[in-house]
Design a protein around this motif. Sequence first.
Motif, PDB file in Angstrom:
ATOM      1  N   LYS A   1      50.244  42.822  38.381  1.00  0.00           N
ATOM      2  CA  LYS A   1      49.975  42.150  39.658  1.00  0.00           C
ATOM      3  C   LYS A   1      51.223  41.526  40.256  1.00  0.00           C
ATOM      4  O   LYS A   1      51.269  41.242  41.454  1.00  0.00           O
ATOM      5  CB  LYS A   1      48.936  41.031  39.462  1.00  0.00           C
TER       6      LYS A   1
ATOM      7  N   ASN B   1      32.646  42.222  36.414  1.00  0.00           N
ATOM      8  CA  ASN B   1      32.847  40.776  36.217  1.00  0.00           C
ATOM      9  C   ASN B   1      33.335  40.497  34.791  1.00  0.00           C
ATOM     10  O   ASN B   1      33.088  39.419  34.254  1.00  0.00           O
ATOM     11  CB  ASN B   1      31.557  40.012  36.500  1.00  0.00           C
TER      12      ASN B   1
ATOM     13  N   LEU C   1      39.297  46.716  39.184  1.00  0.00           N
ATOM     14  CA  LEU C   1      38.788  45.828  38.143  1.00  0.00           C
ATOM     15  C   LEU C   1      38.770  44.372  38.608  1.00  0.00           C
ATOM     16  O   LEU C   1      37.876  43.598  38.244  1.00  0.00           O
ATOM     17  CB  LEU C   1      39.640  45.953  36.879  1.00  0.00           C
ATOM     18  N   LEU C   2      39.746  44.004  39.420  1.00  0.00           N
ATOM     19  CA  LEU C   2      39.844  42.620  39.879  1.00  0.00           C
ATOM     20  C   LEU C   2      38.960  42.320  41.088  1.00  0.00           C
ATOM     21  O   LEU C   2      38.503  41.188  41.257  1.00  0.00           O
ATOM     22  CB  LEU C   2      41.300  42.289  40.227  1.00  0.00           C
ATOM     23  N   LYS C   3      38.692  43.332  41.912  1.00  0.00           N
ATOM     24  CA  LYS C   3      38.032  43.071  43.188  1.00  0.00           C
ATOM     25  C   LYS C   3      36.614  43.613  43.309  1.00  0.00           C
ATOM     26  O   LYS C   3      35.875  43.186  44.200  1.00  0.00           O
ATOM     27  CB  LYS C   3      38.889  43.632  44.327  1.00  0.00           C
TER      28      LYS C   3
ATOM     29  N   GLN D   1      44.994  44.168  28.282  1.00  0.00           N
ATOM     30  CA  GLN D   1      44.550  43.458  29.480  1.00  0.00           C
ATOM     31  C   GLN D   1      45.679  42.611  30.050  1.00  0.00           C
ATOM     32  O   GLN D   1      45.883  42.561  31.271  1.00  0.00           O
ATOM     33  CB  GLN D   1      43.328  42.593  29.155  1.00  0.00           C
TER      34      GLN D   1
ATOM     35  N   PHE E   1      36.729  41.580  33.660  1.00  0.00           N
ATOM     36  CA  PHE E   1      38.159  41.827  33.485  1.00  0.00           C
ATOM     37  C   PHE E   1      38.949  40.703  34.142  1.00  0.00           C
ATOM     38  O   PHE E   1      38.782  40.426  35.323  1.00  0.00           O
ATOM     39  CB  PHE E   1      38.580  43.161  34.088  1.00  0.00           C
ATOM     40  N   PRO E   2      39.873  40.086  33.356  1.00  0.00           N
ATOM     41  CA  PRO E   2      39.962  40.214  31.896  1.00  0.00           C
ATOM     42  C   PRO E   2      38.778  39.514  31.234  1.00  0.00           C
ATOM     43  O   PRO E   2      38.091  38.715  31.859  1.00  0.00           O
ATOM     44  CB  PRO E   2      41.285  39.527  31.568  1.00  0.00           C
TER      45      PRO E   2
ATOM     46  N   MET F   1      47.366  43.090  33.679  1.00  0.00           N
ATOM     47  CA  MET F   1      47.358  41.952  34.597  1.00  0.00           C
ATOM     48  C   MET F   1      48.774  41.612  35.085  1.00  0.00           C
ATOM     49  O   MET F   1      48.969  41.185  36.223  1.00  0.00           O
ATOM     50  CB  MET F   1      46.743  40.732  33.911  1.00  0.00           C
TER      51      MET F   1
ATOM     52  N   LEU G   1      43.626  48.683  38.387  1.00  0.00           N
ATOM     53  CA  LEU G   1      43.787  47.224  38.344  1.00  0.00           C
ATOM     54  C   LEU G   1      43.136  46.575  39.554  1.00  0.00           C
ATOM     55  O   LEU G   1      42.399  45.586  39.424  1.00  0.00           O
ATOM     56  CB  LEU G   1      45.272  46.869  38.296  1.00  0.00           C
ATOM     57  N   ASN G   2      43.406  47.110  40.728  1.00  0.00           N
ATOM     58  CA  ASN G   2      42.848  46.541  41.951  1.00  0.00           C
ATOM     59  C   ASN G   2      41.322  46.551  41.920  1.00  0.00           C
ATOM     60  O   ASN G   2      40.667  45.565  42.295  1.00  0.00           O
ATOM     61  CB  ASN G   2      43.353  47.332  43.155  1.00  0.00           C
TER      62      ASN G   2
ATOM     63  N   LYS H   1      40.804  52.440  32.435  1.00  0.00           N
ATOM     64  CA  LYS H   1      39.682  51.504  32.271  1.00  0.00           C
ATOM     65  C   LYS H   1      39.229  51.448  30.810  1.00  0.00           C
ATOM     66  O   LYS H   1      38.735  50.411  30.360  1.00  0.00           O
ATOM     67  CB  LYS H   1      38.525  51.857  33.204  1.00  0.00           C
TER      68      LYS H   1
END
Length: 357
Positions: free
Chosen positions: A342, A103, A96-98, A335, A105-106, A339, A93-94, A257
């Motif tokens: 978080k 570019n 995919l977001l950072k 997704q 997700f979600p 999410m 998760l970390n 993923k």
Amino acid sequence: MNLLEKLKTLPKDALDDIQIFVDNLDDVFISPSGKKLIFFHPHEALERFEYKSFHKAVKKAGFKDSEWIFIDSNFEENYENVLHIDYQMYRTLNHLLKSPNINFFPYTEMQIKELKESKREKMFLSYNGYPHSHRIMLIHELKQRGLIEKGLVSLLKKPNQEDFLQLRNKLNTNDDWGESDDYFKKEHLLDVKQDFENGVRFEPLNSNTYQTDDVQHSLDFPFEHLKQTYFNIVPETKFFTIEENARYIFVTEKTYKALVTQPFIVLGRPKILQYLKQKGFRTFPKMFDESYDDIQDNKARFDFIMNEVHALCDKGLNVVRELYLESFDNILHNQKVLMKMKEESFENHLKRLIENE
């Protein structure tokens, strides 16, 4: 002298026996009560025989059972003094977001439209890093069945004689798994290559694939691959059941993923799908008969999975596309579930896990 100081002053042989199971002493710390050592190894999962060996090592070193806790990611095992945390889920998760290389997700509304409208020429995607036995089996079987050209399939390192020997030993067979095949005499690269000259790192094959040259090969992947394929064959880190009636579930970034980007079938240990559904995720029964998740016998589970892949590919691109579209809401659901994680950081989850220790 507190427990951590006691650990660090152990004789070298006693300390070495313990450090087999933790990467270094920085992964050991004192619990909130000050009464226990926390051996922190969340990125891996131990087998029962490994728990027993670790238990024996700490006991031999002079630590009582009331003085230590071991943390890993085997969600099925209930061995005494062991707690579990899903580090790989948070790690995925970390990233995919950072990650500047991700570019999608979600998914945005535009990306959903692209994915639904893209007509593919390939059926499946399968990222294979190092040539573990089950990955050699997967690629060999895809080739034998005439399916390899229907997918985007990577293998970052070509197998050597020792890899094939390990495979035959695990299956207790002398069968040929492609050792003499030209296919295994080279790497098969999709988006990255391994750079050994500058340490073990990965760099993109094409400068247009990623935003940076700093690529994490097991976590970064291009949106284009998702537009070119309908489903993912996930070659998990572990496949072979070592101990009879083993209690072992370990899910890595490889599955997570895929879970939030495509329908997938996982080449892994039993009960992975069961665990994911318990976490609130949805799997893809419209695409696959998922009873493979219950098969304990390694070869029988492998054959079942390969038959499912073969049967799906035989339906043709048009039918598979319709099944993909029918399954798409499950991707979006997954997704949202990921999410939602978080809401509690990994650090806070860990604090809550050990607050009474």
